[in-house]
Design a protein around this motif. Structure first.
Motif, mmCIF file in Angstrom:
data_model
loop_
_atom_site.group_PDB
_atom_site.id
_atom_site.type_symbol
_atom_site.label_atom_id
_atom_site.label_comp_id
_atom_site.label_asym_id
_atom_site.label_seq_id
_atom_site.Cartn_x
_atom_site.Cartn_y
_atom_site.Cartn_z
ATOM 1 N N LEU A 227 0.810 -1.222 0.000
ATOM 2 C CA LEU A 227 0.000 0.000 0.000
ATOM 3 C C LEU A 227 0.843 1.270 0.000
ATOM 4 C CD1 LEU A 227 -2.799 -0.997 2.538
ATOM 5 C CD2 LEU A 227 -3.009 -0.787 0.059
ATOM 6 N N THR A 231 -0.568 4.768 -1.802
ATOM 7 C CA THR A 231 -0.834 5.814 -0.798
ATOM 8 C C THR A 231 -0.028 7.076 -1.090
ATOM 9 O OG1 THR A 231 -1.296 4.137 0.887
ATOM 10 C CG2 THR A 231 -0.817 6.362 1.661
ATOM 11 N N LYS A 234 -1.562 8.684 -4.141
ATOM 12 C CA LYS A 234 -2.861 9.310 -3.870
ATOM 13 C C LYS A 234 -2.725 10.671 -3.215
ATOM 14 C CE LYS A 234 -6.653 10.077 -1.198
ATOM 15 N NZ LYS A 234 -7.240 10.941 -2.208
ATOM 16 N N MET A 242 -3.807 7.704 -8.352
ATOM 17 C CA MET A 242 -3.809 6.488 -7.538
ATOM 18 C C MET A 242 -4.521 5.356 -8.261
ATOM 19 S SD MET A 242 -6.046 4.503 -5.587
ATOM 20 C CE MET A 242 -7.414 5.635 -5.321
ATOM 21 N N SER A 263 -8.474 -0.992 1.795
ATOM 22 C CA SER A 263 -7.781 0.295 1.753
ATOM 23 C C SER A 263 -8.620 1.421 1.148
ATOM 24 C CB SER A 263 -6.475 0.166 0.952
ATOM 25 O OG SER A 263 -6.742 -0.201 -0.390
ATOM 26 N N LEU A 267 -8.031 5.630 0.678
ATOM 27 C CA LEU A 267 -7.451 5.899 -0.632
ATOM 28 C C LEU A 267 -8.424 6.586 -1.589
ATOM 29 C CD1 LEU A 267 -5.282 2.738 -1.484
ATOM 30 C CD2 LEU A 267 -4.516 5.010 -0.758
#
Length: 312
Positions: A227, A231, A234, A242, A263, A267
């Motif tokens: 992630l 992340t 994003k 993202m 997530s 996100l």
């Protein structure tokens, strides 16, 4: 130099495919549906009935409309509604609560196309609503309680085209299609740049180095190191970027459907550098209340994050 050109061409091809074969069809259908419901007065009916129910959390009728826009149109769609609230005399406190709600909710331009990657849309929309209302209430009663509560005479009439004939319906669909095409084309530069940067960082070993650095902390918190990349993308480049990175990772088998859905709470929202910059540009009074709105949004996103993790 050849490696850089290869990265750029690969990123460009991926960005164009994502924009025109995933984002564009979904946005055309959803925007056409939303604009037709708007033109037929269905949204006015929904807003009129929901507004009294949501008034206790600091939302007005226009705030309800902003919630529908962020969830079913795009992250930039509520800009017009926020501007209307400012111009029509909504109080700073109501504006802050509405802005916090928008910050905390899922953005349609990322959530809807990510259905093709395995995103559970019903779950996402459910926690988007819960998180948005939590953010609005936290801002209205806690972080924004010192803001002015004075309102001018508030006109909450929603002005939009009317579709009473076949020609009117066709006009609405054509305008929605043009709007969807503009959104999709506008997403390409950010998609290309973000994919180029991400691919370059990955090729240079920067992502692996950061993963190794954060591994002890992530392991202790039971967070998957996969992630890290989406992340970072994003919060630095926005939800559309993202989505592009997540699409690449899903194709490569680096992100599972379960991890994608777990997530989604943190996100998929416009609460990132580009999203905040775009939304607060709607007007000077909107920009003036961004801090309490951001604090409220953090509460709402935290609620969404916990909800998604527990639900998966």
């Amino acid at each position: 130099m050849e490696i850089l050109i290869e990265i750029i061409l690969k990123a460009g091809r991926s960005a164009v495919e994502l924009a025109f074969f995933v984002l564009l069809p979904v946005m055309v259908v959803m925007l056409s549906l939303m604009r037709l419901l708007e033109a037929r007065g269905v949204l006015d009916w929904v807003v009129a009935r929901l507004a009294p129910l949501l008034k206790p959390v600091g939302l007005t009728g226009l705030g309800v409309f902003a919630a529908l826009q962020i969830n079913f149109v795009s992250f930039a769609a509520p800009m017009a509604t926020l501007t209307m609230m400012e111009q029509r005399g909504a109080s700073d406190r109501h504006i802050a609560a509405t802005l916090a709600m928008v910050f905390a909710m899922s953005q349609a331009n990322a959530a809807l196309p990510m259905m093709t990657m395995g995103l559970d849309l019903a779950l996402t929309l459910t926690y988007s609503l819960i998180g948005g209302l939590t953010a609005a209430a936290a801002t209205y009663y806690l972080f924004g309680r010192a803001l002015s509560n004075t309102e001018s005479r508030l006109d909450e009439t929603l002005h939009h085209p009317v579709a009473e004939s076949a020609k009117g319906i066709l006009d609405v669909i054509n305008r929605a299609g043009a709007e969807a095409f503009k959104l999709s084309v506008g997403a390409i530069p950010m998609l290309v740049l973000s994919l180029v940067v991400v691919t370059a960082l990955r090729s240079g070993g920067a992502i692996d180095a950061l993963t190794r650095l954060l591994a002890p902390v992530l392991t202790a918190a039971s967070i998957d190191s996969a992630l890290i990349l989406p992340t970072l993308t994003k919060y630095m480049a926005g939800g559309t970027a993202m989505m592009g990175v997540m699409d690449e990772m899903r194709k490569a088998g680096q992100i599972s459907v379960e991890l994608l859905n777990a997530s989604a709470g943190f996100l998929i929202s416009p609460f990132d550098l580009p999203g905040v910059a775009v939304l607060i540009s709607a007007g000077p009074r909107i920009a003036a209340v961004w801090k309490p709105a951001a604090l409220g949004a953090c509460i709402g996103i935290a609620v969404r994050t916990v909800g998604h993790i527990l639900a998966v």
